[in-house]
Write a protein that holds these residues in place. Structure first.
Motif, mmCIF file in Angstrom:
data_model
loop_
_atom_site.group_PDB
_atom_site.id
_atom_site.type_symbol
_atom_site.label_atom_id
_atom_site.label_comp_id
_atom_site.label_asym_id
_atom_site.label_seq_id
_atom_site.Cartn_x
_atom_site.Cartn_y
_atom_site.Cartn_z
ATOM 1 N N GLU A 1 -78.441 53.255 -53.893
ATOM 2 C CA GLU A 1 -79.009 53.056 -55.231
ATOM 3 C C GLU A 1 -80.047 54.127 -55.556
ATOM 4 O O GLU A 1 -80.977 54.366 -54.783
ATOM 5 N N PRO B 1 -79.877 56.977 -62.148
ATOM 6 C CA PRO B 1 -78.793 57.810 -62.677
ATOM 7 C C PRO B 1 -79.258 59.146 -63.264
ATOM 8 O O PRO B 1 -78.622 60.176 -63.011
ATOM 9 N N CYS C 1 -72.065 55.776 -59.972
ATOM 10 C CA CYS C 1 -73.177 55.246 -59.180
ATOM 11 C C CYS C 1 -73.063 53.730 -59.073
ATOM 12 O O CYS C 1 -72.740 53.063 -60.062
ATOM 13 N N SER D 1 -75.081 50.857 -59.425
ATOM 14 C CA SER D 1 -76.399 50.751 -60.053
ATOM 15 C C SER D 1 -76.428 49.645 -61.087
ATOM 16 O O SER D 1 -75.428 49.383 -61.758
ATOM 17 N N GLU D 2 -77.612 49.010 -61.198
ATOM 18 C CA GLU D 2 -77.891 48.072 -62.281
ATOM 19 C C GLU D 2 -78.922 48.670 -63.235
ATOM 20 O O GLU D 2 -79.436 47.970 -64.106
ATOM 21 N N ALA E 1 -78.563 54.078 -67.229
ATOM 22 C CA ALA E 1 -77.223 54.660 -67.086
ATOM 23 C C ALA E 1 -76.519 54.828 -68.421
ATOM 24 O O ALA E 1 -75.725 55.757 -68.599
ATOM 25 N N THR F 1 -71.114 56.341 -65.451
ATOM 26 C CA THR F 1 -70.254 55.253 -65.001
ATOM 27 C C THR F 1 -70.929 54.545 -63.840
ATOM 28 O O THR F 1 -71.408 55.185 -62.905
ATOM 29 N N THR F 2 -70.977 53.210 -63.894
ATOM 30 C CA THR F 2 -71.643 52.449 -62.840
ATOM 31 C C THR F 2 -70.725 51.368 -62.290
ATOM 32 O O THR F 2 -69.880 50.818 -63.003
ATOM 33 N N SER G 1 -71.233 47.792 -61.032
ATOM 34 C CA SER G 1 -72.226 46.718 -61.026
ATOM 35 C C SER G 1 -71.809 45.656 -60.027
ATOM 36 O O SER G 1 -70.651 45.216 -60.010
#
Length: 349
Positions: free
Chosen positions: A263, A266, A288, A290-291, A295, A303-304, A306
């Motif tokens: 984590e 971004p 990534c 990531s929350e 982002a 682009t994540t 979650s």
């Protein structure tokens, strides 16, 4: 003239006001004690006006139920311990992680909605730090491999709620995400967008999630005939993860995609790519785990993947409360789906 002698100990403290009792509320509201009790507990067949009168009077008078009496009647303290196992070296820094900050907040809210309070415990906590607390259960989020606290809690017959590493253990229940499916979905997406040499940035960690992510990446690379490119982040936090990103981008083989499981912010990941001559998404596709809400505001939007901390918290507390209030039963668990939020950083088309 007589010299005044100051009173020993200084002025007396004002007397503590007496605790407001249920009978006091009933007398003030002009209702029976039974009616007020039913109104405050949400039981009984009362009119909305009577229920509101009782509740408003209790609020105005500062009435609080006797917690000790309630505990004795229910046989539990309605306290749930909470530990983030991955952060044993720096136990309270998990609040700096968007994922763990959201997971902790959502867990506390879901527990409180069901009448339980969360007690934060430091990771790597000694037996003496929790043994005397009247905990009904303990949640151990993201335990490291062979986390001793889980063994200690099970030995003390305190129900444990953690990830799937505890599956099948008596006294333990679990909530987890399907890490293998999540990693494969992400890598398949990158391949569909033209990536042929995806690199992975992962923490140097023994948690089940991170070990599973690394294994799933290696299996995917072997199946697709793709050379592995893995960079390990020595510690949690933006600094160590960005250094691992730079290591992945400056190796002998320049990757055309980057999957950052560790984590990190971004915007910092994108800035590191630009510093090393990459255009995102032209030269490099980026995803990534990531929350982090930033982002959606990066250029290009990131682009994540979650992990759904709110969903994990709700499913975990629902399972926990059911186990506590309906009897422990055998070990049980829930898999929570992840979400790949596709944005411009991983799209070439």
């Amino acid at each position: 003239m007589t010299n005044a002698v100051p009173e020993r100990g200084g002025p007396a403290s004002p007397p503590t006001p007496p605790r407001v009792r249920l009978v006091d509320v009933a007398r003030e509201a002009g209702l029976s004690k039974t009616t007020v009790s039913a109104a405050l507990n949400g039981t009984g067949r009362l009119s909305p006006a009577v229920r509101e009168t009782a509740r408003e009077t209790a609020r105005r008078m500062g009435y609080r139920p006797n917690a000790t009496a309630r505990q004795l009647r229910a046989g539990r303290a309605r306290l749930i311990g909470y530990v983030v196992g991955e952060f044993a070296g720096a136990p309270w820094t998990f609040f700096e992680s968007p994922y763990f900050a959201q997971l902790t907040s959502a867990t506390a809210a879901a527990a409180l909605k069901r009448g339980y309070a969360l007690v934060l415990l430091p990771a790597g906590s000694l037996h003496s730090e929790w043994a005397e607390l009247p905990l009904d259960a303990v949640i151990v989020a993201d335990p490291v491999g062979d986390d001793r606290i889980i063994d200690d809690l099970i030995a003390a017959r305190i129900p444990v709620f953690t990830d799937r590493s505890a599956e099948g253990r008596p006294g333990a229940h679990w909530v987890d995400v399907d890490v293998v499916t999540a990693v494969r979905e992400t890598l398949d997406h990158l391949e569909a967008e033209g990536a042929r040499w995806p690199a992975l940035v992962v923490p140097d960690s023994t948690t089940r999630f991170h070990a599973g992510a690394l294994a799933a990446y290696r299996d995917w690379c072997a199946e697709h005939g793709v050379p592995e490119q893995v960079a390990f982040a020595a510690e949690a936090g933006n600094g160590p993860v960005v250094r691992a990103v730079e290591k992945a981008l400056t190796g002998a083989d320049r990757p055309d995609a980057l999957f950052v499981v560790a984590e990190a912010s971004p915007p910092l990941v994108l800035e590191a790519a630009r510093r090393h001559g990459y255009d995102v998404p032209g030269d490099l596709l980026v995803v990534c785990v990531s929350e982090d809400t930033t982002a959606t505001h990066t250029r290009p939007p990131m682009t994540t993947l979650s992990l759904g901390p709110q969903e994990v918290a709700e499913a975990g507390i629902q399972l926990l409360v059911a186990a506590l209030e309906q009897g422990g039963g055998p070990s049980a668990g829930v898999l929570v789906p992840t979400r790949l939020e596709v944005r411009a950083s991983s799209l070439r088309t």
